[in-house]
Write a protein that holds these residues in place. Sequence first.
Motif, PDB file in Angstrom:
ATOM      1  N   ASP A   1      72.189  36.076 -11.356  1.00  0.00           N
ATOM      2  CA  ASP A   1      70.906  36.641 -11.500  1.00  0.00           C
ATOM      3  C   ASP A   1      70.243  35.751 -12.414  1.00  0.00           C
ATOM      4  O   ASP A   1      69.114  35.659 -12.630  1.00  0.00           O
ATOM      5  CB  ASP A   1      70.734  38.079 -12.063  1.00  0.00           C
ATOM      6  CG  ASP A   1      71.356  39.197 -11.034  1.00  0.00           C
ATOM      7  OD1 ASP A   1      71.209  38.554  -9.682  1.00  0.00           O
ATOM      8  OD2 ASP A   1      71.444  40.300 -11.189  1.00  0.00           O
ATOM      9  N   THR A   2      70.721  35.211 -13.526  1.00  0.00           N
ATOM     10  CA  THR A   2      70.181  34.361 -14.591  1.00  0.00           C
ATOM     11  C   THR A   2      69.988  32.985 -14.244  1.00  0.00           C
ATOM     12  O   THR A   2      68.915  32.505 -14.611  1.00  0.00           O
ATOM     13  CB  THR A   2      71.113  34.241 -15.733  1.00  0.00           C
ATOM     14  OG1 THR A   2      71.424  35.682 -16.271  1.00  0.00           O
ATOM     15  CG2 THR A   2      70.211  33.775 -17.073  1.00  0.00           C
ATOM     16  N   LEU A   3      70.504  32.535 -13.107  1.00  0.00           N
ATOM     17  CA  LEU A   3      70.447  30.885 -12.810  1.00  0.00           C
ATOM     18  C   LEU A   3      68.997  30.912 -12.372  1.00  0.00           C
ATOM     19  O   LEU A   3      68.394  31.748 -11.567  1.00  0.00           O
ATOM     20  CB  LEU A   3      71.370  30.590 -11.471  1.00  0.00           C
ATOM     21  CG  LEU A   3      72.914  30.330 -12.162  1.00  0.00           C
ATOM     22  CD1 LEU A   3      73.862  30.377 -10.618  1.00  0.00           C
ATOM     23  CD2 LEU A   3      72.718  28.778 -12.767  1.00  0.00           C
ATOM     24  N   SER A   4      68.353  29.882 -12.535  1.00  0.00           N
ATOM     25  CA  SER A   4      66.928  29.788 -12.163  1.00  0.00           C
ATOM     26  C   SER A   4      66.967  28.841 -11.175  1.00  0.00           C
ATOM     27  O   SER A   4      65.704  28.574 -10.703  1.00  0.00           O
ATOM     28  CB  SER A   4      66.104  29.101 -13.437  1.00  0.00           C
ATOM     29  OG  SER A   4      66.572  27.941 -13.851  1.00  0.00           O
ATOM     30  N   CYS A   5      67.757  28.211 -10.599  1.00  0.00           N
ATOM     31  CA  CYS A   5      67.686  27.364  -9.170  1.00  0.00           C
ATOM     32  C   CYS A   5      67.515  28.242  -8.203  1.00  0.00           C
ATOM     33  O   CYS A   5      67.501  29.415  -8.139  1.00  0.00           O
ATOM     34  CB  CYS A   5      69.240  26.654  -8.879  1.00  0.00           C
ATOM     35  SG  CYS A   5      70.624  27.753  -8.892  1.00  0.00           S
ATOM     36  N   GLN A   6      67.091  27.459  -6.729  1.00  0.00           N
ATOM     37  CA  GLN A   6      67.033  28.302  -5.627  1.00  0.00           C
ATOM     38  C   GLN A   6      68.392  29.029  -5.488  1.00  0.00           C
ATOM     39  O   GLN A   6      69.213  28.724  -5.530  1.00  0.00           O
ATOM     40  CB  GLN A   6      66.620  27.245  -4.513  1.00  0.00           C
ATOM     41  CG  GLN A   6      65.479  26.611  -4.942  1.00  0.00           C
ATOM     42  CD  GLN A   6      64.238  27.270  -4.439  1.00  0.00           C
ATOM     43  OE1 GLN A   6      64.361  28.473  -4.154  1.00  0.00           O
ATOM     44  NE2 GLN A   6      63.192  26.886  -4.633  1.00  0.00           N
ATOM     45  N   LYS A   7      68.366  30.597  -4.876  1.00  0.00           N
ATOM     46  CA  LYS A   7      69.171  31.335  -4.360  1.00  0.00           C
ATOM     47  C   LYS A   7      68.972  31.683  -3.154  1.00  0.00           C
ATOM     48  O   LYS A   7      68.155  32.383  -2.668  1.00  0.00           O
ATOM     49  CB  LYS A   7      69.496  32.288  -5.284  1.00  0.00           C
ATOM     50  CG  LYS A   7      70.014  31.683  -6.794  1.00  0.00           C
ATOM     51  CD  LYS A   7      70.076  32.740  -7.745  1.00  0.00           C
ATOM     52  CE  LYS A   7      68.901  33.050  -8.497  1.00  0.00           C
ATOM     53  NZ  LYS A   7      68.964  34.001  -9.743  1.00  0.00           N
ATOM     54  N   GLY A   8      70.167  31.481  -2.361  1.00  0.00           N
ATOM     55  CA  GLY A   8      70.093  31.609  -0.655  1.00  0.00           C
ATOM     56  C   GLY A   8      71.451  31.219   0.070  1.00  0.00           C
ATOM     57  O   GLY A   8      72.061  30.443  -0.633  1.00  0.00           O
ATOM     58  N   PRO A   9      71.377  31.565   1.187  1.00  0.00           N
ATOM     59  CA  PRO A   9      72.609  30.897   1.988  1.00  0.00           C
ATOM     60  C   PRO A   9      72.216  29.324   2.221  1.00  0.00           C
ATOM     61  O   PRO A   9      71.181  28.892   2.182  1.00  0.00           O
ATOM     62  CB  PRO A   9      72.272  31.631   3.346  1.00  0.00           C
ATOM     63  CG  PRO A   9      70.897  32.195   3.441  1.00  0.00           C
ATOM     64  CD  PRO A   9      70.301  32.354   2.095  1.00  0.00           C
ATOM     65  N   SER A  10      73.421  28.705   2.974  1.00  0.00           N
ATOM     66  CA  SER A  10      73.399  27.463   3.308  1.00  0.00           C
ATOM     67  C   SER A  10      74.076  26.520   1.948  1.00  0.00           C
ATOM     68  O   SER A  10      74.271  27.134   1.057  1.00  0.00           O
ATOM     69  CB  SER A  10      72.136  26.793   3.612  1.00  0.00           C
ATOM     70  OG  SER A  10      72.221  25.413   4.421  1.00  0.00           O
ATOM     71  N   LEU A  11      74.061  25.307   2.460  1.00  0.00           N
ATOM     72  CA  LEU A  11      74.594  24.341   1.218  1.00  0.00           C
ATOM     73  C   LEU A  11      74.281  23.154   1.512  1.00  0.00           C
ATOM     74  O   LEU A  11      73.555  22.659   2.600  1.00  0.00           O
ATOM     75  CB  LEU A  11      76.285  24.471   0.937  1.00  0.00           C
ATOM     76  CG  LEU A  11      77.013  24.262   2.384  1.00  0.00           C
ATOM     77  CD1 LEU A  11      77.465  22.817   2.556  1.00  0.00           C
ATOM     78  CD2 LEU A  11      78.325  25.049   2.408  1.00  0.00           C
ATOM     79  N   GLY A  12      74.728  22.180   0.586  1.00  0.00           N
ATOM     80  CA  GLY A  12      74.458  20.760   0.868  1.00  0.00           C
ATOM     81  C   GLY A  12      72.818  20.195   0.829  1.00  0.00           C
ATOM     82  O   GLY A  12      72.396  19.355   1.602  1.00  0.00           O
ATOM     83  N   THR A  13      72.325  20.909  -0.036  1.00  0.00           N
ATOM     84  CA  THR A  13      70.533  20.733  -0.006  1.00  0.00           C
ATOM     85  C   THR A  13      70.380  19.638  -1.274  1.00  0.00           C
ATOM     86  O   THR A  13      71.247  19.474  -2.191  1.00  0.00           O
ATOM     87  CB  THR A  13      69.924  22.234  -0.486  1.00  0.00           C
ATOM     88  OG1 THR A  13      70.711  22.760  -1.436  1.00  0.00           O
ATOM     89  CG2 THR A  13      69.836  22.766   0.736  1.00  0.00           C
ATOM     90  N   ASN A  14      69.341  19.114  -1.208  1.00  0.00           N
ATOM     91  CA  ASN A  14      69.008  18.039  -2.176  1.00  0.00           C
ATOM     92  C   ASN A  14      68.606  18.893  -3.443  1.00  0.00           C
ATOM     93  O   ASN A  14      68.609  18.016  -4.678  1.00  0.00           O
ATOM     94  CB  ASN A  14      67.824  17.260  -1.736  1.00  0.00           C
ATOM     95  CG  ASN A  14      68.043  16.362  -0.564  1.00  0.00           C
ATOM     96  OD1 ASN A  14      69.083  15.757  -0.446  1.00  0.00           O
ATOM     97  ND2 ASN A  14      67.255  16.075   0.133  1.00  0.00           N
ATOM     98  N   PHE A  15      68.444  20.209  -3.596  1.00  0.00           N
ATOM     99  CA  PHE A  15      68.235  20.934  -4.639  1.00  0.00           C
ATOM    100  C   PHE A  15      69.367  21.734  -4.698  1.00  0.00           C
ATOM    101  O   PHE A  15      70.039  22.428  -3.834  1.00  0.00           O
ATOM    102  CB  PHE A  15      66.855  21.893  -4.242  1.00  0.00           C
ATOM    103  CG  PHE A  15      66.805  22.422  -3.230  1.00  0.00           C
ATOM    104  CD1 PHE A  15      67.274  23.687  -3.182  1.00  0.00           C
ATOM    105  CD2 PHE A  15      66.181  21.833  -2.211  1.00  0.00           C
ATOM    106  CE1 PHE A  15      67.196  24.252  -1.702  1.00  0.00           C
ATOM    107  CE2 PHE A  15      66.281  22.481  -0.961  1.00  0.00           C
ATOM    108  CZ  PHE A  15      66.547  23.792  -0.702  1.00  0.00           C
TER     109      PHE A  15
END
Length: 648
Positions: free
Chosen positions: A574-588
Amino acid sequence: MSTAFRSTTAAQSSTLGKPVPPFTAHAISVSLPTWEDNVDYEKGAKRIADVMVVGYPRFFIHLSIQKLAQICEQKFGTHGEQCLLCPTRKVAEHCRAFMLDRSSQTGPPVPVRLVQFLICPEDDVETLTQCIELHIVLFPGDSFPLAKQFWQHTGNFISSRRAERCLAMLGELPGVDVVGVPSPAIARPPIRVPNRHYAKKSFGRSPPASPASSHFRNGPFRSRDEVLKAEEALSADQSVYLEERYGRNLPLESADACKRALRRRIAGVLVRDNPSDWSNAGGNKAEIGPSTRGVDNVAEDDVFLFPTGMSAIWHAHQLSLAARPAAKSVCFGFPYTDTLKILEKWGPGCHFLGNGLDKDIDELEVILEKEAAADRSRPPVLALFTEFPSNPLLRCADLPRLRALADKYDFLIVVDETIGNFVNVEVLPYADIVVSSLSKIFSGDANVMGGSLVLNPRGRRYTELKAKIPDVYEDLYFDEDAVYMERNSRDFRRRIEIIDENALAVCTFLRSRSISSSSPSPRAVVKRVYYPKWETPAHYERCRVSRDGAPTGGFGGLFSVTFTSEKASRAFYDTLSCQKGPSLGTNFTLASPYVILAHYAELDWAAQYGVEQSLVRVSVGMEDREELLADFERALQAAEATLDNTDA
């Protein structure tokens, strides 16, 4: 709970259900910013369903596809029928066969009808060169969950871009606009037209814009005010301008060249494949050399493209069934969920060796000998499917040992290299077939789906497999998707190197604060960091790309982390401020409580194989390394604060 923690979650909650990356009409992920959001998504909670604009395409049918399906149901359906849209007749027939087979196992077979629908722009009704065929699978509405299984497991579906092109020719708006706002629902009577042709005058322009995630690479670390300001500033017309004015996309007429460029890039035969060489990659002037994939005679015609990575896996299994005597397959290691479903639901079934460790190879040898003794007239198994590394435990199989068994007992080896990727690992020499999800790091921008299958020309069954390709393979990859994938993948080698270094830094930091560190802190809450550097490292190193005896490949951008309590896992996520959602291998950077999303209905089963319910999976991106480490430090502090018995 600290004020900082509260403000972080409050800001993230406003993104719930919106596209990831932001402002992307064809995003392949969706924001689920809190642990509870993910749980409620799996429960089908109304508060989640009501705000979902996009989702991972095999699990959430894009709103443009839903809109097109409604039109088809109005035109062709009767008595409460619903439909699934397929790109070709062969796919529709596979869908019907699946529904008939699965439904007849528990009762009478469900009635299924197929309808062909040809949609054309009005200025092309004579030549039909720009027309699109839809193959509509119609069935009783209460059988939709069964049809959805075919959609999810096989990945053989129409893409959102194909649906939007059809909608344009029907004079309809897309189902979702570039900033993630649903378009108006259908509010008109069923279509009644004098013929099968439909048109939209503006059809034929460049692809609708999906802003590249490079525009948002620092997005996960921006303030909410900055995000809102950007959303106001970026209109659909401006993003179209960016795509067209700066030539990042080839024109749609170049789709065939884009597919050649993709096949050559995947085959590793382009002598020069830098972003500056993109205009030649698919043309006759491209310089072609020996493959860099570890098997130097791989050619572009050994590479086959698919609409999704799961479609590549499904077709690898279908090709195996077509080329070899029927037998069970082997699923080696804990796989991505639908790989196992494919092996279980098509063909004779499978042996599941879910840990993927050396002791499982011992068990495999027992199975092989037992099956061989029972019937010496055929191979004991059809094919062994494994991931390198696996998802989400990042384990690698002993490929040389498996290859020796395959040669001894005459079965195929299919390796999914999605997570390792061929910049980092060289698995083709040990495999008959290598599959990959191009939707992941090969694309990176998370705005287009794709998959690939590579045949090993030195494989002992290569000739048989290649001979059966015409019976199994058809080009399902939509031209516009190929154009986007070609553009996204031009700099994939450079991106992978940055991501590898970032991921190693983050994993090293988390491991240093874990209970398995050399001098663990009394407040350590990190239980284990799953990363190829530490999980089955000898097997990974054996396949790690090297030059002149020195390793050049990294360890990839994906890792998983477990904690000493679920409370700590939740606080960390919950504290992570990165994008959060399904999938992987993204540039972010993209995080997910993976087991909740992938195995919510079978948590106890997954736990038998060491896949813990509270595991957090992270796909590291290209952000500034110091900002990344600072974000993970904040998240870890929140997890450690749960030891204080405060409300966290």
